[in-house]
Design a protein around this motif. Structure first.
Motif, short mmCIF file in Angstrom:
data_model
loop_
_atom_site.label_atom_id
_atom_site.label_comp_id
_atom_site.label_asym_id
_atom_site.label_seq_id
_atom_site.Cartn_x
_atom_site.Cartn_y
_atom_site.Cartn_z
N SER A 60 0.82 -1.20 0.00
CA SER A 60 0.00 0.00 0.00
C SER A 60 0.86 1.26 0.00
O SER A 60 0.57 2.22 -0.72
CB SER A 60 -0.92 -0.01 1.22
N GLY A 61 1.94 1.25 0.79
CA GLY A 61 2.83 2.40 0.85
C GLY A 61 3.54 2.65 -0.47
O GLY A 61 3.72 3.80 -0.89
N LEU A 62 3.94 1.56 -1.13
CA LEU A 62 4.61 1.71 -2.43
C LEU A 62 3.67 2.31 -3.46
O LEU A 62 4.05 3.18 -4.25
CB LEU A 62 5.13 0.35 -2.90
N LYS A 63 2.43 1.84 -3.47
CA LYS A 63 1.46 2.35 -4.45
C LYS A 63 1.11 3.81 -4.20
O LYS A 63 1.03 4.62 -5.13
CB LYS A 63 0.20 1.49 -4.43
N LYS A 64 0.93 4.16 -2.93
CA LYS A 64 0.58 5.54 -2.59
C LYS A 64 1.71 6.50 -2.96
O LYS A 64 1.48 7.56 -3.56
CB LYS A 64 0.26 5.65 -1.10
N SER A 65 2.93 6.13 -2.60
CA SER A 65 4.08 7.01 -2.90
C SER A 65 4.35 7.06 -4.39
O SER A 65 4.80 8.09 -4.91
CB SER A 65 5.31 6.54 -2.14
N LEU A 66 4.08 5.96 -5.12
CA LEU A 66 4.23 5.98 -6.58
C LEU A 66 3.24 6.97 -7.18
O LEU A 66 3.59 7.76 -8.07
CB LEU A 66 4.00 4.58 -7.15
N SER A 67 2.02 6.96 -6.70
CA SER A 67 1.01 7.90 -7.20
C SER A 67 1.45 9.34 -6.98
O SER A 67 1.30 10.20 -7.86
CB SER A 67 -0.32 7.63 -6.49
N GLU A 68 2.01 9.61 -5.82
CA GLU A 68 2.47 10.97 -5.52
C GLU A 68 3.68 11.35 -6.37
O GLU A 68 3.80 12.50 -6.83
CB GLU A 68 2.82 11.07 -4.03
N THR A 69 4.56 10.39 -6.62
CA THR A 69 5.75 10.66 -7.43
C THR A 69 5.38 10.90 -8.89
O THR A 69 5.99 11.73 -9.57
CB THR A 69 6.74 9.49 -7.32
N LEU A 70 4.37 10.19 -9.38
CA LEU A 70 3.95 10.36 -10.77
C LEU A 70 3.42 11.76 -11.04
O LEU A 70 3.43 12.23 -12.19
CB LEU A 70 2.88 9.32 -11.13
N THR A 71 2.94 12.44 -10.01
CA THR A 71 2.50 13.82 -10.20
C THR A 71 3.68 14.69 -10.64
O THR A 71 3.52 15.60 -11.45
CB THR A 71 1.90 14.37 -8.89
N ARG A 72 4.87 14.40 -10.10
CA ARG A 72 6.07 15.15 -10.49
C ARG A 72 6.63 14.64 -11.81
O ARG A 72 7.07 15.41 -12.66
CB ARG A 72 7.15 15.03 -9.42
N TYR A 73 6.63 13.32 -11.99
CA TYR A 73 7.12 12.70 -13.23
C TYR A 73 5.92 12.37 -14.13
O TYR A 73 5.73 11.24 -14.54
CB TYR A 73 7.90 11.44 -12.90
N TYR A 74 5.15 13.39 -14.43
CA TYR A 74 3.85 13.18 -15.09
C TYR A 74 3.93 12.51 -16.46
O TYR A 74 2.99 11.79 -16.84
CB TYR A 74 3.10 14.52 -15.19
N PRO A 75 5.03 12.66 -17.27
CA PRO A 75 5.03 11.95 -18.56
C PRO A 75 4.99 10.43 -18.41
O PRO A 75 4.50 9.72 -19.30
CB PRO A 75 6.34 12.41 -19.22
N LEU A 76 5.48 9.90 -17.28
CA LEU A 76 5.51 8.46 -17.09
C LEU A 76 4.11 7.88 -16.92
O LEU A 76 3.91 6.67 -17.08
CB LEU A 76 6.37 8.10 -15.86
N ALA A 77 3.14 8.71 -16.59
CA ALA A 77 1.76 8.24 -16.47
C ALA A 77 0.98 8.42 -17.75
O ALA A 77 -0.21 8.11 -17.81
CB ALA A 77 1.05 8.99 -15.33
#
Length: 433
Positions: A60-77
């Motif tokens: 759960s922690g990995l998924k939540k932090s990944l979601s938050e990180t993708l906001t900064r690395y938005y092209p990866l999403a």
């Protein structure tokens, strides 16, 4: 051993990407990169006494932090579309959860690449880049509580420095629960795409290639350096001496299985971030590597110290050509012209054998700590044919080399006495320094 895939979930950015950032243009270096995935696997031990609740908490922690990180690395999403751009549409990243019915320590005893390939989704090729995902994650739990995080990122958007920056920022987000601000540093605006650039698509060769792992400890690296300096080569680096030895032995193996002597060359990849003036930050996101080459002629066996000297001269010449005060546009123009000339030259020398070496040494991959410690081992899969990938050992003093060769060549290469005087073949990864 085969992991059981338990679930697949699409993780989207925690905040929507602004409309002003809807399209992310690939740089000229991204354009020239192959449409393959770079898969990295990071292995972590358990904290002891973990139960299914702990596993669930980690996931759960990995998924939540990944979601938050993708906001900064938005092209990866987003998804790679036509025209050399990524549509930043927040479609998200696929995350697979898997279980491996064995203990991590046993798995890493003498790791086999057939098994490693199952821990990352990076075997997927971008046969059609349109609407391709740029990032795929697989999280695999072992019976002992250990885990492997396999991250596959499209080479069209990133190189190893970019992947390292992303992984460390993701880990920072996981440790700080979003309290520490992170941001991606995109370089695409410095190196705009070329509309008229003719880039051939990468088509994987159907060759029965074999990957082997060789480990050079600190004392063997010192011995290789001494061997080179005894023949007049001043201050060789550890990467240069390992690369020269691998190339020498691979060239000898190629000659041994060939009906007639064949010349060869080695393409050495170089990180441009610190060479351009002004230099770019280490965390600059995107592809920013280029290359120079050295060669071995058809006549006789090439000498180790000569190859080390060629590598030193090659990087010195590379710095003069690409590291002086060119504008970023001028640099990208030179690279484009070099690529076209190199492709034309290689076609004229159709009988030549080509090897490629890329060094991941000094990349802070062993610093990726999600909150339960640093990795005990790092590796990758999907090593391209006739390629050497160099990585640090866990303590940073040694070098691990992943070597991919055609099977008949590897049968000769892995028994080369000169190579085995300095390198250990696939030692226990769990106990490696």
């Amino acid at each position: 051993m085969k992991p059981e895939i338990l679930s697949k979930e699409t993780i989207k950015p925690s905040s929507p990407t602004p409309h002003s950032q809807r399209w992310y243009k690939l740089s000229v270096f991204d354009q020239m990169s192959y449409g393959v995935y770079i898969p990295i696997i990071l292995f972590y031990t358990s904290n002891g006494g973990e139960n299914p609740v702990d596993f669930s908490h980690r996931l759960s922690g990995l998924k939540k932090s990944l979601s938050e990180t993708l906001t900064r690395y938005y092209p990866l999403a987003g998804r790679i579309g036509d025209g050399g751009s990524i549509e930043c549409n927040d479609k998200g990243v696929d995350v697979f959860e898997a279980r491996m019915d064995c203990h991590l320590q046993g798995f890493l005893n003498h790791p086999e690449f057939e098994a490693l390939n199952l821990l990352a989704q990076g075997q997927i090729q971008c046969d059609n880049l349109d609407l391709s995902s740029t990032l795929i994650v697989q999280i695999t739990f072992f019976d002992c509580g250990g885990m492997a995080i396999g991250v596959s990122m499209s080479h069209k958007v990133a190189d190893i420095s970019s992947m390292s920056a992303f992984l460390n920022d993701w880990a920072t987000m996981a440790r700080q629960s979003g309290k520490e601000e992170i941001s991606a540093q995109f370089i695409t605006s410095f190196f705009p795409p070329h509309d008229s650039l003719d880039i051939p698509e990468y088509v994987p060769r159907k060759i029965n290639r074999v990957v082997r792992r060789f480990v050079f400890n600190a004392s063997k690296l010192d011995a290789l350096k001494t061997l080179a300096t005894s023949h007049g080569v001043e201050n060789p680096t550890r990467v240069q001496v390992v690369t020269a030895l691998l190339y020498k032995c691979a060239d000898a193996a190629s000659r041994a299985v060939s009906d007639s002597p064949r010349a060869s060359d080695l393409v050495q990849m170089v990180n441009l971030r610190r060479l351009v003036i002004p230099p770019l930050p280490d965390k600059s996101f995107g592809n920013l590597v280029w290359c120079f080459s050295i060669s071995a002629t058809e006549e006789g066996e090439v000498e180790f110290h000569d190859l080390v000297a060629q590598l030193k001269e090659g990087i010195a010449g590379f710095r003069l050509t690409y590291g002086i005060s060119f504008s970023w546009y001028e640099l990208s123009r030179l690279v484009s012209e070099f690529r076209k000339a190199s492709a034309s030259s290689f076609k004229r020398k159709g009988n030549m054998v080509r090897f490629t070496c890329t060094s991941w040494c000094r990349s802070p991959l062993y610093q990726v700590d999600f909150g339960w410690g640093k990795p005990v081992w790092i590796s990758c899969t999907n090593v391209m044919w006739n390629t050497f990938i160099l990585m640090d050992t866990r303590n940073g003093d040694g070098i691990e080399a992943l070597v991919s060769l055609e099977e008949q060549n590897m049968n000769v290469f892995e028994h080369d006495e000169e190579l085995l005087r300095f390198a250990s073949l696939n030692p226990n990864a769990f106990e490696a320094p």
